[in-house]
Design an enzyme around this catalytic site. Structure first.
Site, PDB file in Angstrom:
ATOM      1  N   SER A  42       0.763  -1.176   0.110  1.00 12.77           N
ATOM      2  CA  SER A  42       0.016   0.201   0.096  1.00 12.77           C
ATOM      3  C   SER A  42       0.585   1.326  -0.038  1.00 12.77           C
ATOM      4  CB  SER A  42      -1.062   0.131   1.151  1.00 12.77           C
ATOM      5  OG  SER A  42      -0.322   0.110   2.355  1.00 12.77           O
ATOM      6  N   LYS A  86      -0.340   4.593   6.508  1.00 20.08           N
ATOM      7  CA  LYS A  86      -0.643   5.334   5.544  1.00 20.08           C
ATOM      8  C   LYS A  86      -0.062   6.896   5.587  1.00 20.08           C
ATOM      9  CE  LYS A  86      -3.292   1.931   4.416  1.00 20.08           C
ATOM     10  NZ  LYS A  86      -3.077   1.143   3.469  1.00 20.08           N
TER      11      LYS A  86
END
Length: 159
Positions: A42, A86
């Site tokens: 990710s 993130k």
């Protein structure tokens, strides 16, 4: 008898030194900073697929010093047993425009509500993030990544 008294005193001194070390280690590891292994697709290309060792600090988010562009560790709103890595794209009051790669090129715009952040992985095609589960409460932020220590060829600051 005196010998046993000296031995007991030495044992107590060593035990106290050991206990102080572990208290300091606990405070440092849980409230200041700690090394963290981060892996997965990710955050490509910023972080490696096979894993990076990152130093995470736990003070900035407690004093409101995280913002757009910062890489953060967040307790997953979908699975509270997981911590995800993130990048913050927007904070409360920001207008964020995004698209979902699997749903075509239609753009969506949201305003991040008070007390929330908008997080996304750098690899938009392989990331479960705010595009799927919406804005994340600020309280779910666990820490901020600030330095990569492994692999050696990528050693250095993360921004």
């Amino acid at each position: 008898m005196r010998r046993w008294g000296l031995l007991a005193k030495e044992a107590l001194t060593q035990t106290l030194t050991f206990a102080r070390f572990f208290c300091l280690f606990h405070v440092t590891n849980h409230y200041l900073w700690s090394p963290t292994l981060v892996f997965g697709p990710s955050m490509l290309p910023t972080l490696n697929l096979t894993g990076d060792v990152i130093l995470a600090e736990y003070v900035s988010h407690r004093v409101g010093r995280v913002g757009p562009g910062d890489i953060v560790f967040v307790r997953s709103p979908v699975d509270p047993n997981k911590i995800v890595t993130k990048r913050i794209v927007g904070v409360e009051g920001d207008r964020v425009t995004y698209f979902k790669p699997r749903n075509g090129d239609t753009c969506h715009t949201v305003v991040v509500p008070k007390g929330h952040v908008w997080i996304q992985g750098d690899n938009l095609y392989a990331s479960r993030d705010s595009r799927q589960f919406g804005p994340v409460p600020y309280g779910l932020i666990e820490g901020k990544a600030f330095f990569r220590v492994w692999p050696p060829n990528s050693f250095g600051s993360l921004g």
